[in-house]
Design a protein around this motif. Structure first.
Motif, PDB file in Angstrom:
ATOM      1  N   ILE A   8       5.685   3.017  -8.782  1.00 41.88           N
ATOM      2  CA  ILE A   8       5.368   1.948  -7.836  1.00 41.88           C
ATOM      3  C   ILE A   8       5.476   0.597  -8.538  1.00 41.88           C
ATOM      4  O   ILE A   8       5.872  -0.397  -7.964  1.00 41.88           O
ATOM      5  CB  ILE A   8       3.917   2.138  -7.317  1.00 41.88           C
ATOM      6  CG1 ILE A   8       3.806   3.400  -6.468  1.00 41.88           C
ATOM      7  CG2 ILE A   8       3.458   0.934  -6.526  1.00 41.88           C
ATOM      8  CD1 ILE A   8       4.523   3.334  -5.161  1.00 41.88           C
ATOM      9  N   MET A  12       9.503   0.367  -7.107  1.00 42.97           N
ATOM     10  CA  MET A  12       8.815   0.248  -5.832  1.00 42.97           C
ATOM     11  C   MET A  12       8.034  -1.058  -5.705  1.00 42.97           C
ATOM     12  O   MET A  12       7.396  -1.296  -4.696  1.00 42.97           O
ATOM     13  CB  MET A  12       7.904   1.451  -5.615  1.00 42.97           C
ATOM     14  CG  MET A  12       8.656   2.745  -5.345  1.00 42.97           C
ATOM     15  SD  MET A  12       9.732   2.687  -3.886  1.00 42.97           S
ATOM     16  CE  MET A  12       8.602   3.303  -2.633  1.00 42.97           C
ATOM     17  N   GLN A  68       9.620   0.352  -1.171  1.00 41.00           N
ATOM     18  CA  GLN A  68       8.484   0.098  -0.274  1.00 41.00           C
ATOM     19  C   GLN A  68       8.756   0.612   1.134  1.00 41.00           C
ATOM     20  O   GLN A  68       8.384  -0.011   2.128  1.00 41.00           O
ATOM     21  CB  GLN A  68       8.098  -1.384  -0.273  1.00 41.00           C
ATOM     22  CG  GLN A  68       7.600  -1.834  -1.646  1.00 41.00           C
ATOM     23  CD  GLN A  68       7.107  -3.265  -1.685  1.00 41.00           C
ATOM     24  OE1 GLN A  68       6.885  -3.898  -0.660  1.00 41.00           O
ATOM     25  NE2 GLN A  68       6.917  -3.778  -2.888  1.00 41.00           N
ATOM     26  N   VAL A 174       8.963   1.083   6.535  1.00 39.68           N
ATOM     27  CA  VAL A 174       8.080   0.140   5.830  1.00 39.68           C
ATOM     28  C   VAL A 174       6.645   0.340   6.320  1.00 39.68           C
ATOM     29  O   VAL A 174       5.699   0.408   5.530  1.00 39.68           O
ATOM     30  CB  VAL A 174       8.543  -1.322   6.043  1.00 39.68           C
ATOM     31  CG1 VAL A 174       7.486  -2.306   5.555  1.00 39.68           C
ATOM     32  CG2 VAL A 174       9.873  -1.575   5.330  1.00 39.68           C
ATOM     33  N   ARG A 178       3.367   1.474   4.181  1.00 38.83           N
ATOM     34  CA  ARG A 178       2.108   0.712   4.113  1.00 38.83           C
ATOM     35  C   ARG A 178       0.936   1.591   4.523  1.00 38.83           C
ATOM     36  O   ARG A 178      -0.135   1.530   3.917  1.00 38.83           O
ATOM     37  CB  ARG A 178       2.197  -0.521   5.007  1.00 38.83           C
ATOM     38  CG  ARG A 178       3.161  -1.543   4.406  1.00 38.83           C
ATOM     39  CD  ARG A 178       3.245  -2.832   5.196  1.00 38.83           C
ATOM     40  NE  ARG A 178       4.178  -3.736   4.527  1.00 38.83           N
ATOM     41  CZ  ARG A 178       4.898  -4.663   5.134  1.00 38.83           C
ATOM     42  NH1 ARG A 178       4.777  -4.853   6.433  1.00 38.83           N
ATOM     43  NH2 ARG A 178       5.719  -5.427   4.442  1.00 38.83           N
ATOM     44  N   LEU A 181      -0.294   3.812   1.639  1.00 40.79           N
ATOM     45  CA  LEU A 181      -0.689   3.237   0.353  1.00 40.79           C
ATOM     46  C   LEU A 181      -2.020   3.761  -0.158  1.00 40.79           C
ATOM     47  O   LEU A 181      -2.177   3.987  -1.347  1.00 40.79           O
ATOM     48  CB  LEU A 181      -0.744   1.697   0.455  1.00 40.79           C
ATOM     49  CG  LEU A 181       0.621   1.015   0.299  1.00 40.79           C
ATOM     50  CD1 LEU A 181       0.452  -0.482   0.397  1.00 40.79           C
ATOM     51  CD2 LEU A 181       1.305   1.406  -0.990  1.00 40.79           C
TER      52      LEU A 181
END
Ligand SMILES: [Mg+2]
Length: 186
Positions: A8, A12, A68, A174, A178, A181
């Protein structure tokens, strides 16, 4: 013994978009013309040789992912970029979305965004699928329909869709990223 290096923080950490509408960042894993399947290793963050394709076939464009994003197969959203000259693993390409190829890999949706380098004058006139040479679309479809055949993996091609549908899929991926996460960072 090395500590886990969260990728990440590497590939990322790059945003999915470039600030320009319909232009995304693509991290190349496999350069055009290669049969070796390289991918970013989620443990070390390095480019790893996953396998030499079982089928005698080469990638028809630079192939990688949009950072992402999270696709339905639990990996970042895949992208194929038309290029005149192969780049290299780890290269960042600002790519204009011109379409999307939908398919299922062993029953799971595994979509491929098709893009062109945004600032390459040789691709300046390609903004939508109808402007892509029709034979290239057939090549890509044939590649994905057959590249895993000798591995016994079933690919079900679902066909091409427009640049708008491609961009919609980027946005959805996307959002999925999110939403995930909390899980990724534990
Ligand atoms: Mg995938």
């Amino acid at each position: 013994m090395f500590a886990r290096r969260d990728y990440i923080r590497d590939y990322m950490m790059i945003p999915p978009g470039t600030g320009e509408a319909a232009v995304v960042n693509v991290i190349v894993e496999i350069p055009k013309g290669r049969r070796s399947k390289f991918e970013v290793d989620k443990v070390t963050g390095l480019i790893k040789l996953d396998r030499y394709l079982y089928s005698s076939a080469v990638y028809p464009g630079d192939y990688g992912f949009i950072p992402q994003t999270l696709a339905e197969d639990s990996d970042p959203l895949d992208a194929l970029v038309m290029v005149n000259e192969p780049t290299f693993s780890g290269c960042l390409i600002e790519a204009r979305v011109v379409g999307i190829f939908r398919m299922k890999d062993n029953g799971v949706n595994d979509y491929k965004i098709l893009g062109v380098p945004n600032k390459d004058p040789l691709f300046a006139d390609i903004r939508k699928l109808s402007e892509v040479p029709a034979h290239f679309l057939r090549e890509v479809e044939f590649f994905f329909a057959t590249y895993k055949q000798l591995e016994g993996v079933t690919i079900e091609p679902l066909g091409w869709a427009s640049n708008e549908e491609g961009t919609t899929e980027v946005r959805a991926s996307v959002e999925r990223f999110r939403g995930s996460l909390g899980n990724v960072h534990g």
